[in-house]
Design a protein around this motif. Structure first.
Motif, PDB file in Angstrom:
ATOM      1  N   TYR A 270       0.829  -1.207   0.000  1.00  0.00           N
ATOM      2  CA  TYR A 270       0.000   0.000   0.000  1.00  0.00           C
ATOM      3  C   TYR A 270       0.863   1.256   0.000  1.00  0.00           C
ATOM      4  O   TYR A 270       0.630   2.188  -0.780  1.00  0.00           O
ATOM      5  CB  TYR A 270      -0.924  -0.003   1.219  1.00  0.00           C
ATOM      6  CG  TYR A 270      -1.621   1.320   1.432  1.00  0.00           C
ATOM      7  CD1 TYR A 270      -2.746   1.663   0.683  1.00  0.00           C
ATOM      8  CD2 TYR A 270      -1.126   2.240   2.355  1.00  0.00           C
ATOM      9  CE1 TYR A 270      -3.370   2.888   0.860  1.00  0.00           C
ATOM     10  CE2 TYR A 270      -1.745   3.469   2.541  1.00  0.00           C
ATOM     11  CZ  TYR A 270      -2.864   3.793   1.795  1.00  0.00           C
ATOM     12  OH  TYR A 270      -3.472   5.007   1.967  1.00  0.00           O
ATOM     13  N   LEU A 271       1.855   1.294   0.874  1.00  0.00           N
ATOM     14  CA  LEU A 271       2.721   2.472   0.960  1.00  0.00           C
ATOM     15  C   LEU A 271       3.478   2.685  -0.340  1.00  0.00           C
ATOM     16  O   LEU A 271       3.610   3.813  -0.829  1.00  0.00           O
ATOM     17  CB  LEU A 271       3.704   2.317   2.128  1.00  0.00           C
ATOM     18  CG  LEU A 271       3.094   2.157   3.526  1.00  0.00           C
ATOM     19  CD1 LEU A 271       4.188   1.957   4.562  1.00  0.00           C
ATOM     20  CD2 LEU A 271       2.233   3.362   3.889  1.00  0.00           C
ATOM     21  N   THR A 272       3.975   1.589  -0.916  1.00  0.00           N
ATOM     22  CA  THR A 272       4.726   1.681  -2.173  1.00  0.00           C
ATOM     23  C   THR A 272       3.835   2.193  -3.300  1.00  0.00           C
ATOM     24  O   THR A 272       4.223   3.083  -4.071  1.00  0.00           O
ATOM     25  CB  THR A 272       5.303   0.306  -2.550  1.00  0.00           C
ATOM     26  OG1 THR A 272       6.129  -0.164  -1.476  1.00  0.00           O
ATOM     27  CG2 THR A 272       6.136   0.400  -3.820  1.00  0.00           C
ATOM     28  N   GLN A 273       2.632   1.641  -3.400  1.00  0.00           N
ATOM     29  CA  GLN A 273       1.709   2.053  -4.458  1.00  0.00           C
ATOM     30  C   GLN A 273       1.317   3.523  -4.315  1.00  0.00           C
ATOM     31  O   GLN A 273       1.251   4.258  -5.305  1.00  0.00           O
ATOM     32  CB  GLN A 273       0.459   1.171  -4.429  1.00  0.00           C
ATOM     33  CG  GLN A 273       0.714  -0.263  -4.861  1.00  0.00           C
ATOM     34  CD  GLN A 273      -0.495  -1.150  -4.638  1.00  0.00           C
ATOM     35  OE1 GLN A 273      -1.574  -0.679  -4.288  1.00  0.00           O
ATOM     36  NE2 GLN A 273      -0.316  -2.463  -4.841  1.00  0.00           N
ATOM     37  N   LYS A 274       1.059   3.955  -3.099  1.00  0.00           N
ATOM     38  CA  LYS A 274       0.662   5.348  -2.878  1.00  0.00           C
ATOM     39  C   LYS A 274       1.779   6.297  -3.285  1.00  0.00           C
ATOM     40  O   LYS A 274       1.544   7.300  -3.973  1.00  0.00           O
ATOM     41  CB  LYS A 274       0.305   5.553  -1.406  1.00  0.00           C
ATOM     42  CG  LYS A 274      -0.153   6.977  -1.093  1.00  0.00           C
ATOM     43  CD  LYS A 274      -0.670   7.091   0.334  1.00  0.00           C
ATOM     44  CE  LYS A 274      -1.191   8.504   0.605  1.00  0.00           C
ATOM     45  NZ  LYS A 274      -1.791   8.634   1.949  1.00  0.00           N
ATOM     46  N   LEU A 275       2.997   5.976  -2.884  1.00  0.00           N
ATOM     47  CA  LEU A 275       4.134   6.833  -3.221  1.00  0.00           C
ATOM     48  C   LEU A 275       4.365   6.861  -4.730  1.00  0.00           C
ATOM     49  O   LEU A 275       4.544   7.935  -5.324  1.00  0.00           O
ATOM     50  CB  LEU A 275       5.386   6.336  -2.495  1.00  0.00           C
ATOM     51  CG  LEU A 275       6.683   7.099  -2.782  1.00  0.00           C
ATOM     52  CD1 LEU A 275       6.550   8.564  -2.371  1.00  0.00           C
ATOM     53  CD2 LEU A 275       7.859   6.450  -2.055  1.00  0.00           C
ATOM     54  N   CYS A 276       4.336   5.690  -5.362  1.00  0.00           N
ATOM     55  CA  CYS A 276       4.591   5.621  -6.805  1.00  0.00           C
ATOM     56  C   CYS A 276       3.516   6.365  -7.602  1.00  0.00           C
ATOM     57  O   CYS A 276       3.812   7.019  -8.608  1.00  0.00           O
ATOM     58  CB  CYS A 276       4.654   4.161  -7.257  1.00  0.00           C
ATOM     59  SG  CYS A 276       6.130   3.296  -6.679  1.00  0.00           S
ATOM     60  N   GLN A 277       2.274   6.264  -7.159  1.00  0.00           N
ATOM     61  CA  GLN A 277       1.182   6.937  -7.861  1.00  0.00           C
ATOM     62  C   GLN A 277       1.370   8.453  -7.841  1.00  0.00           C
ATOM     63  O   GLN A 277       1.190   9.131  -8.853  1.00  0.00           O
ATOM     64  CB  GLN A 277      -0.150   6.555  -7.218  1.00  0.00           C
ATOM     65  CG  GLN A 277      -1.359   7.149  -7.936  1.00  0.00           C
ATOM     66  CD  GLN A 277      -2.667   6.721  -7.286  1.00  0.00           C
ATOM     67  OE1 GLN A 277      -2.672   6.198  -6.181  1.00  0.00           O
ATOM     68  NE2 GLN A 277      -3.773   6.934  -7.991  1.00  0.00           N
ATOM     69  N   ILE A 278       1.756   8.994  -6.683  1.00  0.00           N
ATOM     70  CA  ILE A 278       1.943  10.444  -6.577  1.00  0.00           C
ATOM     71  C   ILE A 278       3.161  10.886  -7.372  1.00  0.00           C
ATOM     72  O   ILE A 278       3.132  11.907  -8.072  1.00  0.00           O
ATOM     73  CB  ILE A 278       2.075  10.851  -5.097  1.00  0.00           C
ATOM     74  CG1 ILE A 278       0.764  10.564  -4.361  1.00  0.00           C
ATOM     75  CG2 ILE A 278       2.447  12.321  -4.967  1.00  0.00           C
ATOM     76  CD1 ILE A 278       0.815  10.829  -2.874  1.00  0.00           C
ATOM     77  N   VAL A 279       4.243  10.116  -7.298  1.00  0.00           N
ATOM     78  CA  VAL A 279       5.456  10.463  -8.042  1.00  0.00           C
ATOM     79  C   VAL A 279       5.179  10.446  -9.544  1.00  0.00           C
ATOM     80  O   VAL A 279       5.637  11.316 -10.297  1.00  0.00           O
ATOM     81  CB  VAL A 279       6.605   9.492  -7.692  1.00  0.00           C
ATOM     82  CG1 VAL A 279       7.785   9.682  -8.644  1.00  0.00           C
ATOM     83  CG2 VAL A 279       7.055   9.692  -6.251  1.00  0.00           C
ATOM     84  N   ALA A 280       4.391   9.458 -10.000  1.00  0.00           N
ATOM     85  CA  ALA A 280       4.110   9.321 -11.433  1.00  0.00           C
ATOM     86  C   ALA A 280       3.302  10.491 -11.977  1.00  0.00           C
ATOM     87  O   ALA A 280       3.420  10.847 -13.161  1.00  0.00           O
ATOM     88  CB  ALA A 280       3.368   8.009 -11.689  1.00  0.00           C
TER      89      ALA A 280
END
Length: 243
Positions: free
Chosen positions: A5-15
Protein backbone atom coordinates in the motif's frame (compact mmCIF):
# COMPACT_ATOMS: atom_id res chain seq x y z
CA UNK A 1 10.09 -6.57 2.00
CA UNK A 2 8.34 -3.23 1.95
CA UNK A 3 4.62 -2.56 2.15
CA UNK A 4 2.41 -2.77 -0.99
CA UNK A 5 0.00 0.00 0.00
CA UNK A 6 2.72 2.47 0.96
CA UNK A 7 4.73 1.68 -2.17
CA UNK A 8 1.71 2.05 -4.46
CA UNK A 9 0.66 5.35 -2.88
CA UNK A 10 4.13 6.83 -3.22
CA UNK A 11 4.59 5.62 -6.80
CA UNK A 12 1.18 6.94 -7.86
CA UNK A 13 1.94 10.44 -6.58
CA UNK A 14 5.46 10.46 -8.04
CA UNK A 15 4.11 9.32 -11.43
CA UNK A 16 1.64 12.21 -11.61
CA UNK A 17 4.05 14.89 -10.38
CA UNK A 18 6.06 16.11 -13.37
CA UNK A 19 8.33 18.19 -11.14
CA UNK A 20 9.92 15.02 -9.76
CA UNK A 21 13.01 14.26 -11.81
CA UNK A 22 15.49 13.24 -9.13
CA UNK A 23 15.69 11.29 -5.88
CA UNK A 24 15.39 14.52 -3.91
CA UNK A 25 11.92 15.02 -5.37
CA UNK A 26 10.85 11.56 -4.23
CA UNK A 27 12.20 12.33 -0.75
CA UNK A 28 10.20 15.56 -0.70
CA UNK A 29 6.96 13.76 -1.55
CA UNK A 30 7.66 10.98 0.94
CA UNK A 31 8.23 13.61 3.62
CA UNK A 32 4.90 15.24 2.84
CA UNK A 33 2.68 12.16 2.68
CA UNK A 34 4.20 10.11 5.50
CA UNK A 35 6.49 12.11 7.81
CA UNK A 36 4.89 15.52 8.27
CA UNK A 37 3.00 16.13 11.52
CA UNK A 38 -0.33 16.18 9.66
CA UNK A 39 0.45 12.99 7.70
CA UNK A 40 1.38 11.09 10.86
CA UNK A 41 -2.09 11.81 12.23
CA UNK A 42 -4.24 11.50 9.10
CA UNK A 43 -2.61 9.00 6.70
CA UNK A 44 -4.95 5.98 6.53
CA UNK A 45 -2.40 3.20 6.88
CA UNK A 46 -0.54 4.91 9.71
CA UNK A 47 -3.87 5.44 11.47
CA UNK A 48 -4.64 1.73 11.08
CA UNK A 49 -1.32 0.71 12.64
CA UNK A 50 -1.77 3.15 15.51
CA UNK A 51 -5.33 1.94 16.19
CA UNK A 52 -4.24 -1.70 16.40
CA UNK A 53 -1.33 -0.97 18.72
CA UNK A 54 -3.28 1.31 21.06
CA UNK A 55 -6.54 -0.64 21.23
CA UNK A 56 -8.05 -0.65 24.72
CA UNK A 57 -7.95 -4.43 25.04
CA UNK A 58 -4.16 -4.55 24.56
CA UNK A 59 -1.41 -4.64 27.17
CA UNK A 60 0.14 -1.40 25.94
CA UNK A 61 3.23 -1.52 28.14
CA UNK A 62 4.20 -5.06 27.14
CA UNK A 63 3.30 -4.55 23.46
CA UNK A 64 5.23 -1.30 23.07
CA UNK A 65 8.18 -2.70 25.00
CA UNK A 66 8.32 -5.67 22.63
CA UNK A 67 8.09 -3.33 19.65
CA UNK A 68 10.88 -1.19 21.11
CA UNK A 69 13.12 -4.25 21.31
CA UNK A 70 12.40 -5.24 17.70
CA UNK A 71 13.01 -1.68 16.56
CA UNK A 72 16.35 -1.70 18.45
CA UNK A 73 17.28 -4.84 16.45
CA UNK A 74 17.30 -7.19 19.39
CA UNK A 75 17.03 -10.83 18.34
CA UNK A 76 13.42 -11.77 19.09
CA UNK A 77 12.28 -15.19 17.84
CA UNK A 78 8.93 -15.52 16.14
CA UNK A 79 6.30 -17.33 18.20
CA UNK A 80 2.84 -18.04 16.81
CA UNK A 81 1.48 -18.57 20.31
CA UNK A 82 2.59 -15.15 21.54
CA UNK A 83 -0.33 -12.70 21.46
CA UNK A 84 1.95 -9.66 21.44
CA UNK A 85 3.95 -10.90 18.46
CA UNK A 86 0.75 -11.72 16.60
CA UNK A 87 -0.53 -8.18 17.23
CA UNK A 88 2.67 -6.63 15.88
CA UNK A 89 2.56 -8.89 12.85
CA UNK A 90 -1.11 -8.03 12.24
CA UNK A 91 -0.38 -4.30 12.43
CA UNK A 92 2.15 -4.67 9.63
CA UNK A 93 4.96 -3.10 11.65
CA UNK A 94 7.13 -6.21 11.63
CA UNK A 95 7.99 -9.11 9.39
CA UNK A 96 9.59 -12.48 10.05
CA UNK A 97 12.95 -13.25 8.52
CA UNK A 98 14.73 -16.54 9.27
CA UNK A 99 12.47 -17.01 12.28
CA UNK A 100 13.33 -13.62 13.81
CA UNK A 101 11.32 -10.40 14.02
CA UNK A 102 12.42 -7.37 11.98
CA UNK A 103 10.99 -3.94 11.15
CA UNK A 104 8.99 -4.09 7.92
CA UNK A 105 10.19 -0.81 6.40
CA UNK A 106 11.92 2.49 7.09
CA UNK A 107 8.68 4.48 6.94
CA UNK A 108 7.30 2.66 9.97
CA UNK A 109 10.71 2.84 11.63
CA UNK A 110 10.71 6.63 11.35
CA UNK A 111 7.04 7.34 12.08
CA UNK A 112 6.74 5.01 15.08
CA UNK A 113 10.03 6.06 16.62
CA UNK A 114 11.30 6.09 20.20
CA UNK A 115 9.55 9.37 20.95
CA UNK A 116 6.24 7.89 19.78
CA UNK A 117 6.77 4.80 21.95
CA UNK A 118 7.49 6.89 25.05
CA UNK A 119 4.54 9.18 24.37
CA UNK A 120 2.13 6.24 24.20
CA UNK A 121 3.41 4.18 27.11
CA UNK A 122 0.97 3.86 30.05
CA UNK A 123 1.14 6.87 32.40
CA UNK A 124 2.82 8.85 29.63
CA UNK A 125 0.61 11.85 30.44
CA UNK A 126 1.73 11.81 34.06
CA UNK A 127 5.35 11.60 32.94
CA UNK A 128 4.79 14.49 30.54
CA UNK A 129 3.25 16.55 33.33
CA UNK A 130 6.15 15.75 35.64
CA UNK A 131 8.64 16.62 32.93
CA UNK A 132 6.81 19.89 32.23
CA UNK A 133 6.79 20.69 35.96
CA UNK A 134 10.52 20.01 36.21
CA UNK A 135 11.21 22.20 33.18
CA UNK A 136 9.08 24.99 34.65
CA UNK A 137 10.77 24.64 38.03
CA UNK A 138 14.21 24.83 36.44
CA UNK A 139 13.22 27.93 34.47
CA UNK A 140 11.74 29.58 37.56
CA UNK A 141 14.85 28.70 39.57
CA UNK A 142 17.07 30.16 36.87
CA UNK A 143 15.05 33.39 36.79
CA UNK A 144 15.09 33.61 40.60
CA UNK A 145 18.84 33.03 40.63
CA UNK A 146 19.33 35.85 38.13
CA UNK A 147 17.15 38.21 40.18
CA UNK A 148 18.97 37.31 43.40
CA UNK A 149 22.31 37.77 41.66
CA UNK A 150 21.25 41.18 40.36
CA UNK A 151 19.98 42.29 43.77
CA UNK A 152 23.05 40.90 45.51
CA UNK A 153 25.28 42.48 42.90
CA UNK A 154 23.54 45.82 43.43
CA UNK A 155 24.13 45.69 47.19
CA UNK A 156 27.72 44.67 46.64
CA UNK A 157 28.24 47.55 44.19
CA UNK A 158 26.85 50.08 46.69
CA UNK A 159 28.83 48.73 49.65
CA UNK A 160 32.02 48.34 47.67
CA UNK A 161 31.66 51.70 45.98
CA UNK A 162 30.73 53.84 48.98
CA UNK A 163 31.17 52.07 52.33
CA UNK A 164 33.80 49.35 52.44
CA UNK A 165 37.36 50.32 53.25
CA UNK A 166 39.83 50.15 50.34
CA UNK A 167 43.57 50.17 50.93
CA UNK A 168 46.28 50.31 48.27
CA UNK A 169 50.04 50.71 48.48
CA UNK A 170 52.29 52.68 46.16
CA UNK A 171 55.98 53.29 45.56
CA UNK A 172 55.49 57.07 45.74
CA UNK A 173 52.83 59.72 45.22
CA UNK A 174 52.10 62.86 43.26
CA UNK A 175 49.60 65.68 43.36
CA UNK A 176 47.81 66.33 40.09
CA UNK A 177 45.24 69.09 39.73
CA UNK A 178 45.07 69.24 43.50
CA UNK A 179 44.33 65.49 43.85
CA UNK A 180 46.75 63.09 45.52
CA UNK A 181 47.54 60.05 43.33
CA UNK A 182 49.64 56.98 44.00
CA UNK A 183 52.44 56.11 41.60
CA UNK A 184 53.68 52.55 41.09
CA UNK A 185 51.18 50.28 42.82
CA UNK A 186 52.68 47.61 45.11
CA UNK A 187 51.51 44.26 46.37
CA UNK A 188 51.52 43.59 50.11
CA UNK A 189 54.39 41.17 49.62
CA UNK A 190 56.40 43.94 47.98
CA UNK A 191 55.51 46.36 50.79
CA UNK A 192 56.94 43.97 53.41
CA UNK A 193 60.34 44.04 51.71
CA UNK A 194 60.53 47.85 51.42
CA UNK A 195 61.73 50.50 53.84
CA UNK A 196 58.89 52.92 53.07
CA UNK A 197 55.69 52.60 51.06
CA UNK A 198 52.66 54.85 50.79
CA UNK A 199 49.30 53.60 51.98
CA UNK A 200 46.21 55.14 50.33
CA UNK A 201 42.93 54.69 52.21
CA UNK A 202 39.39 55.23 50.94
CA UNK A 203 36.01 54.40 52.42
CA UNK A 204 34.33 53.18 49.27
CA UNK A 205 35.98 52.73 45.91
CA UNK A 206 34.31 55.84 44.46
CA UNK A 207 34.65 58.19 47.43
CA UNK A 208 37.43 60.78 47.64
CA UNK A 209 40.78 59.74 49.07
CA UNK A 210 40.53 59.82 52.86
CA UNK A 211 44.07 59.27 54.07
CA UNK A 212 47.67 58.73 52.91
CA UNK A 213 50.27 57.22 55.24
CA UNK A 214 53.95 56.44 54.89
CA UNK A 215 54.44 52.96 56.34
CA UNK A 216 57.33 50.61 57.01
CA UNK A 217 57.46 47.03 55.79
CA UNK A 218 55.99 45.99 59.15
CA UNK A 219 53.00 48.24 58.58
CA UNK A 220 53.94 50.79 61.23
CA UNK A 221 54.04 54.47 60.38
CA UNK A 222 57.39 55.57 58.98
CA UNK A 223 59.47 58.60 60.00
CA UNK A 224 58.79 60.15 56.59
CA UNK A 225 55.15 60.49 57.62
CA UNK A 226 55.90 64.20 58.15
CA UNK A 227 56.50 64.53 54.42
CA UNK A 228 52.99 63.29 53.71
CA UNK A 229 51.62 65.71 56.33
CA UNK A 230 53.16 68.69 54.60
CA UNK A 231 51.57 67.79 51.27
CA UNK A 232 48.28 66.22 52.30
CA UNK A 233 47.63 67.49 55.80
CA UNK A 234 47.79 65.72 59.15
CA UNK A 235 46.19 62.33 58.47
CA UNK A 236 48.69 60.04 60.18
CA UNK A 237 46.97 59.18 63.44
CA UNK A 238 45.89 55.73 62.27
CA UNK A 239 48.38 53.19 63.71
CA UNK A 240 46.96 50.25 61.72
CA UNK A 241 49.33 47.63 60.38
CA UNK A 242 49.28 45.56 57.21
CA UNK A 243 46.44 43.04 57.15
Amino acid sequence: KGHPYLTQKLCQIVATDKSVTRAAGVDRICEGIFFSSRARETENNLQHVRTLLLAKDKDHAALLDLYRQVRARKRIRDDDTNVLINTLRLSGLIRVLENYLWMRNRIYFRVFDRAWIEANMPNAEKRRQKAAFKRGFRRASAVAAVIIALIGGGFYWVLDGYYWKHVRYYNTYAKRLGIMEGVGELTRQQVRSRTVSYKFIREGRYNPLQKVQAVKGSGELAASQSTVKSIFGDQSKDKSTLG
